[in-house]
Design an enzyme around this catalytic site. Sequence first.
Site, PDB file in Angstrom:
ATOM      1  N   ARG A 284       0.828  -1.203   0.000  1.00  0.00           N
ATOM      2  CA  ARG A 284       0.000   0.000   0.000  1.00  0.00           C
ATOM      3  C   ARG A 284       0.866   1.259   0.000  1.00  0.00           C
ATOM      4  NH1 ARG A 284       2.395   2.179   3.190  1.00  0.00           N
ATOM      5  NH2 ARG A 284       2.412   2.138   5.457  1.00  0.00           N
TER       6      ARG A 284
ATOM      7  N   HIS B 205       0.571   8.993  10.709  1.00  0.00           N
ATOM      8  CA  HIS B 205       0.476   8.703  12.153  1.00  0.00           C
ATOM      9  C   HIS B 205      -0.857   9.167  12.737  1.00  0.00           C
ATOM     10  CE1 HIS B 205       4.633   7.213  13.044  1.00  0.00           C
ATOM     11  NE2 HIS B 205       4.819   7.731  11.840  1.00  0.00           N
TER      12      HIS B 205
ATOM     13  N   ASP C 257      -3.581   7.024  12.350  1.00  0.00           N
ATOM     14  CA  ASP C 257      -4.427   5.833  12.577  1.00  0.00           C
ATOM     15  C   ASP C 257      -4.500   5.428  14.047  1.00  0.00           C
ATOM     16  OD1 ASP C 257      -1.842   4.726  12.512  1.00  0.00           O
ATOM     17  OD2 ASP C 257      -2.336   3.137  11.073  1.00  0.00           O
TER      18      ASP C 257
ATOM     19  N   GLY D 127       8.534   1.129   3.125  1.00  0.00           N
ATOM     20  CA  GLY D 127       7.325   1.765   3.655  1.00  0.00           C
ATOM     21  C   GLY D 127       6.106   1.447   2.815  1.00  0.00           C
TER      22      GLY D 127
ATOM     23  N   SER E 224       4.572  -1.525   3.113  1.00  0.00           N
ATOM     24  CA  SER E 224       3.824  -2.524   3.892  1.00  0.00           C
ATOM     25  C   SER E 224       3.885  -3.944   3.352  1.00  0.00           C
ATOM     26  CB  SER E 224       2.358  -2.115   4.037  1.00  0.00           C
ATOM     27  OG  SER E 224       2.280  -1.010   4.845  1.00  0.00           O
ATOM     28  N   SER E 225       5.090  -4.393   3.059  1.00  0.00           N
ATOM     29  CA  SER E 225       5.219  -5.795   2.660  1.00  0.00           C
ATOM     30  C   SER E 225       4.802  -6.684   3.827  1.00  0.00           C
ATOM     31  CB  SER E 225       6.647  -6.109   2.218  1.00  0.00           C
ATOM     32  OG  SER E 225       7.563  -5.675   3.193  1.00  0.00           O
TER      33      SER E 225
ATOM     34  N   ASP F 296      -2.204  -0.132   7.366  1.00  0.00           N
ATOM     35  CA  ASP F 296      -1.562  -1.024   6.383  1.00  0.00           C
ATOM     36  C   ASP F 296      -2.443  -2.230   6.063  1.00  0.00           C
ATOM     37  OD1 ASP F 296       0.391   0.784   7.025  1.00  0.00           O
ATOM     38  OD2 ASP F 296       1.653  -0.636   8.105  1.00  0.00           O
TER      39      ASP F 296
HETATM   40  C1  GLA Z   1       3.255   2.588   9.596  1.00  0.00           C
HETATM   41  C2  GLA Z   1       2.218   1.878  10.477  1.00  0.00           C
HETATM   42  C3  GLA Z   1       0.822   2.439  10.210  1.00  0.00           C
HETATM   43  C4  GLA Z   1       0.800   3.949  10.344  1.00  0.00           C
HETATM   44  C5  GLA Z   1       1.951   4.577   9.539  1.00  0.00           C
HETATM   45  C6  GLA Z   1       2.101   6.046   9.794  1.00  0.00           C
HETATM   46  O1  GLA Z   1       3.015   2.305   8.255  1.00  0.00           O
HETATM   47  O2  GLA Z   1       2.252   0.494  10.235  1.00  0.00           O
HETATM   48  O3  GLA Z   1      -0.116   1.840  11.087  1.00  0.00           O
HETATM   49  O4  GLA Z   1       0.844   4.331  11.693  1.00  0.00           O
HETATM   50  O5  GLA Z   1       3.201   3.968   9.833  1.00  0.00           O
HETATM   51  O6  GLA Z   1       0.986   6.744   9.391  1.00  0.00           O
END
Ligand code: GLA
Length: 379
Positions: A26, A33, A35, A124, A126-127, A172
């Site tokens: 994603r 930050h 969520d 960053g 989200s693998s 994510d």
């Molecule tokens: C990482 C975390 C998410 C979110 C972002 C920052 O990707 O896994 O949950 O907090 O950082 O927005």
Amino acid sequence: MKEQLLTRFQTVFGRAPEVVAQAPGRIEFIGNHTDYNAGTVLGASIDRGVWVGYAARTDGQRRFFSDLSGQILTLGEKDLAKQSGPASWANYPLGVLAALPVFELKTPGGFDFLAISNLPVGAGLSSSAALELASALVFLKATGQNPPRETVVKIGKHAENNFVGVPCGILDQGVSGFGLKNHLVFIDCRGPKFATVPLPAGAHFWIFNTHTKHALVDGLYAARHKECMEAAKALGVSALVEADLPKLEASKAKLSPTAYKRAKHVIEEIARVEQTNQALKVGDLKKVGQLLTASHRSSQTQFENSTPELDTLVDALVATPHVFGARLTGGGFGGAVMAMTDSTFSETQARQVAATYAKKYGSEPELLHCQTGDGAKVV
Ligand code: GLA
């Protein structure tokens, strides 16, 4: 990629998988930050991700393989010990196995499990969430269970929070689970509630992966999490989403200068997510781009989760024609910058940005031109 998964499974385990699932990576579009502060966030599932193959075994052994370690990890049916070193990639499927009973779901017995990916690790994108969701889908399918999508997303988050040990929010896993081609995923983290929002045609995504990662990235993420919780407590709210700027200003004396900056970022960022939703509705990509860049500036100065490398890329990108806006994507402290561009932004322009970066830092960032893609599914 499915073909590659089938071939790899055959080579490693000498047979075909019975279940295959795919989950996308994603882009964090906007809502940095927010969520875990019960705020709102927009993300996009992309056309790259993780594919997992699964086949049951009758001897109770659980065998895990990924090219990340290049070795088969063999565990017993009851063995949920956390792995370290090259096998630590397996903590994601193991975390999912540990989470299933928490959601009153059955776990499979023995199996062969293999994962492949075309997502860069540590960018960053989200693998890890993609691996969690694809794992959850094969385990659920193999045991004949079909819980609601929300539950699958929560299983992934539970694995990350409790087994892997990162206090992340729902972004994510939520985006990987609810993604839809040509759409963004909007999450109101209070429910959480998930919705899709059409992405106006003509928006393109470019990822510039710096391959830099702060040595303390997990600790820094946890520290930001803690600072936000402290700020909420000082403001007398259960989560920062319940505060607003007048309240923050009125309570300024009760907060440390650091907690004040973190809270200001989160409160303003939640407002930017709302403004982005409005601008998306009327197809105003120029305005959306300005909000993306404003989000980055706030990360840079108030949340302090950017790095000089990421700032260099954003500075170069926003000075380039056909770029609507650019920002760090994900937790920060290294990783990648994403730019939203129009359809005429070219590879040559992307290479120029990469060259500006290389002049300063010695090596070029990895470039990825991404499209949106569908969410996690059995394939
Ligand atoms: C990482 C975390 C998410 C979110 C972002 C920052 O990707 O896994 O949950 O907090 O950082 O927005």
